[in-house]
Motif scaffolding. Sequence first.
Motif, PDB file in Angstrom:
ATOM      1  N   GLN A   1     109.844 123.809 -28.077  1.00 15.30           N
ATOM      2  CA  GLN A   1     110.334 123.096 -26.911  1.00 15.30           C
ATOM      3  C   GLN A   1     111.844 123.230 -26.784  1.00 15.30           C
ATOM      4  N   VAL A   2     112.358 122.782 -25.669  1.00 17.35           N
ATOM      5  CA  VAL A   2     113.783 122.812 -25.392  1.00 17.35           C
ATOM      6  C   VAL A   2     114.229 121.422 -24.985  1.00 17.35           C
ATOM      7  N   GLN A   3     115.344 120.985 -25.530  1.00 13.36           N
ATOM      8  CA  GLN A   3     115.906 119.678 -25.180  1.00 13.36           C
ATOM      9  C   GLN A   3     117.310 119.873 -24.624  1.00 13.36           C
ATOM     10  N   LEU A   4     117.627 119.099 -23.612  1.00 11.85           N
ATOM     11  CA  LEU A   4     118.967 119.063 -23.045  1.00 11.85           C
ATOM     12  C   LEU A   4     119.518 117.657 -23.242  1.00 11.85           C
ATOM     13  N   VAL A   5     120.667 117.557 -23.884  1.00 16.03           N
ATOM     14  CA  VAL A   5     121.276 116.259 -24.155  1.00 16.03           C
ATOM     15  C   VAL A   5     122.617 116.193 -23.460  1.00 16.03           C
ATOM     16  N   GLU A   6     122.744 115.212 -22.559  1.00 15.26           N
ATOM     17  CA  GLU A   6     123.967 115.036 -21.777  1.00 15.26           C
ATOM     18  C   GLU A   6     124.833 113.954 -22.382  1.00 15.26           C
ATOM     19  N   SER A   7     126.131 114.050 -22.114  1.00 15.01           N
ATOM     20  CA  SER A   7     127.066 113.008 -22.516  1.00 15.01           C
ATOM     21  C   SER A   7     128.268 113.043 -21.590  1.00 15.01           C
ATOM     22  N   GLY A   8     129.022 111.947 -21.604  1.00 16.96           N
ATOM     23  CA  GLY A   8     130.286 111.918 -20.876  1.00 16.96           C
ATOM     24  C   GLY A   8     130.330 111.072 -19.631  1.00 16.96           C
ATOM     25  N   GLY A   9     129.211 110.474 -19.243  1.00 19.95           N
ATOM     26  CA  GLY A   9     129.238 109.624 -18.061  1.00 19.95           C
ATOM     27  C   GLY A   9     129.958 108.311 -18.330  1.00 19.95           C
ATOM     28  N   GLY A  10     130.119 107.518 -17.275  1.00 23.28           N
ATOM     29  CA  GLY A  10     130.745 106.219 -17.436  1.00 23.28           C
ATOM     30  C   GLY A  10     131.287 105.689 -16.138  1.00 23.28           C
ATOM     31  N   LEU A  11     132.110 104.652 -16.263  1.00 25.58           N
ATOM     32  CA  LEU A  11     132.745 104.000 -15.121  1.00 25.58           C
ATOM     33  C   LEU A  11     134.193 104.452 -15.034  1.00 25.58           C
ATOM     34  N   VAL A  12     134.597 104.856 -13.839  1.00 25.48           N
ATOM     35  CA  VAL A  12     135.962 105.326 -13.645  1.00 25.48           C
ATOM     36  C   VAL A  12     136.459 104.846 -12.294  1.00 25.48           C
ATOM     37  N   GLN A  13     137.756 104.651 -12.179  1.00 27.74           N
ATOM     38  CA  GLN A  13     138.342 104.238 -10.902  1.00 27.74           C
ATOM     39  C   GLN A  13     138.464 105.430  -9.953  1.00 27.74           C
ATOM     40  N   PRO A  14     138.490 105.167  -8.663  1.00 24.91           N
ATOM     41  CA  PRO A  14     138.705 106.272  -7.714  1.00 24.91           C
ATOM     42  C   PRO A  14     139.980 107.040  -8.049  1.00 24.91           C
ATOM     43  N   GLY A  15     139.885 108.359  -7.951  1.00 21.58           N
ATOM     44  CA  GLY A  15     141.005 109.214  -8.323  1.00 21.58           C
ATOM     45  C   GLY A  15     141.006 109.631  -9.777  1.00 21.58           C
ATOM     46  N   GLY A  16     140.144 109.043 -10.562  1.00 20.76           N
ATOM     47  CA  GLY A  16     140.086 109.348 -11.983  1.00 20.76           C
ATOM     48  C   GLY A  16     139.271 110.591 -12.286  1.00 20.76           C
ATOM     49  N   SER A  17     139.120 110.861 -13.575  1.00 20.24           N
ATOM     50  CA  SER A  17     138.429 112.068 -14.042  1.00 20.24           C
ATOM     51  C   SER A  17     137.413 111.725 -15.117  1.00 20.24           C
ATOM     52  N   LEU A  18     136.379 112.558 -15.173  1.00 22.85           N
ATOM     53  CA  LEU A  18     135.394 112.506 -16.242  1.00 22.85           C
ATOM     54  C   LEU A  18     134.971 113.928 -16.568  1.00 22.85           C
ATOM     55  N   ARG A  19     134.517 114.118 -17.798  1.00 20.04           N
ATOM     56  CA  ARG A  19     133.985 115.407 -18.194  1.00 20.04           C
ATOM     57  C   ARG A  19     132.587 115.212 -18.763  1.00 20.04           C
ATOM     58  N   LEU A  20     131.614 115.844 -18.146  1.00 23.18           N
ATOM     59  CA  LEU A  20     130.235 115.791 -18.614  1.00 23.18           C
ATOM     60  C   LEU A  20     129.932 117.015 -19.474  1.00 23.18           C
ATOM     61  N   SER A  21     129.111 116.797 -20.494  1.00 21.67           N
ATOM     62  CA  SER A  21     128.656 117.893 -21.350  1.00 21.67           C
ATOM     63  C   SER A  21     127.139 117.860 -21.430  1.00 21.67           C
ATOM     64  N   CYS A  22     126.557 119.034 -21.618  1.00 17.85           N
ATOM     65  CA  CYS A  22     125.105 119.131 -21.770  1.00 17.85           C
ATOM     66  C   CYS A  22     124.815 120.250 -22.761  1.00 17.85           C
ATOM     67  N   ALA A  23     124.200 119.891 -23.878  1.00 19.91           N
ATOM     68  CA  ALA A  23     123.882 120.856 -24.914  1.00 19.91           C
ATOM     69  C   ALA A  23     122.380 121.102 -24.969  1.00 19.91           C
ATOM     70  N   ALA A  24     122.014 122.373 -24.969  1.00 12.67           N
ATOM     71  CA  ALA A  24     120.603 122.754 -25.066  1.00 12.67           C
ATOM     72  C   ALA A  24     120.270 123.138 -26.498  1.00 12.67           C
ATOM     73  N   SER A  25     119.090 122.723 -26.929  1.00 12.87           N
ATOM     74  CA  SER A  25     118.645 123.065 -28.276  1.00 12.87           C
ATOM     75  C   SER A  25     117.137 123.284 -28.275  1.00 12.87           C
ATOM     76  N   GLY A  26     116.654 123.911 -29.347  1.00 17.19           N
ATOM     77  CA  GLY A  26     115.226 124.179 -29.455  1.00 17.19           C
ATOM     78  C   GLY A  26     114.964 125.671 -29.532  1.00 17.19           C
ATOM     79  N   THR A  27     113.794 126.051 -29.063  1.00 13.86           N
ATOM     80  CA  THR A  27     113.380 127.462 -29.093  1.00 13.86           C
ATOM     81  C   THR A  27     113.948 128.162 -27.863  1.00 13.86           C
ATOM     82  N   ILE A  28     115.078 128.853 -28.058  1.00 16.92           N
ATOM     83  CA  ILE A  28     115.800 129.475 -26.950  1.00 16.92           C
ATOM     84  C   ILE A  28     116.066 130.935 -27.276  1.00 16.92           C
ATOM     85  N   PHE A  29     115.618 131.846 -26.402  1.00 12.66           N
ATOM     86  CA  PHE A  29     116.002 133.249 -26.517  1.00 12.66           C
ATOM     87  C   PHE A  29     117.248 133.503 -25.677  1.00 12.66           C
ATOM     88  N   SER A  30     117.219 133.027 -24.439  1.00 14.44           N
ATOM     89  CA  SER A  30     118.394 133.152 -23.585  1.00 14.44           C
ATOM     90  C   SER A  30     118.350 132.052 -22.529  1.00 14.44           C
TER      91      SER A  30
END
Length: 121
Positions: A1-30
């Motif tokens: 199987q393949v799993q995707l795990v996200e991180s980096g969300g949250g609460l931010v004020q208008p004009g602010g910045s966030l960075r989201l990440s998503c890592a894939a793991s499991g049985t992956i050829f490409s």
Amino acid sequence: QVQLVESGGGLVQPGGSLRLSCAASGTIFSINDMGWYRQAPGNKRELVAAVTSVGSTNYADSVKGRFTISRDNAKNTVYLQMNSLKPDDTAVYYCNARVQRRYRGSEYSYWGQGTQVAVSS
């Protein structure tokens, strides 16, 4: 199987910045295309940005010039740098990856569990 795990969300004020990440793991050829989608309450899930395996990118008009998608193929990870955030960007953000699990195998679409982004003062 393949799993995707996200991180980096949250609460931010208008004009602010966030960075989201998503890592894939499991049985992956490409991993072919990777992308970020979002869904606000009462709305359909929509494409925010996508990146191919060779780095070509595509953005929704509403985020062009503010968001940047990138990926690290060695880590099977995709990122979304979000700057100049607006209240309209508030949504659950989902990572998507189109994965081949073996050589010449079929491509399957996998989704992460979603991460909440809230933009509010």
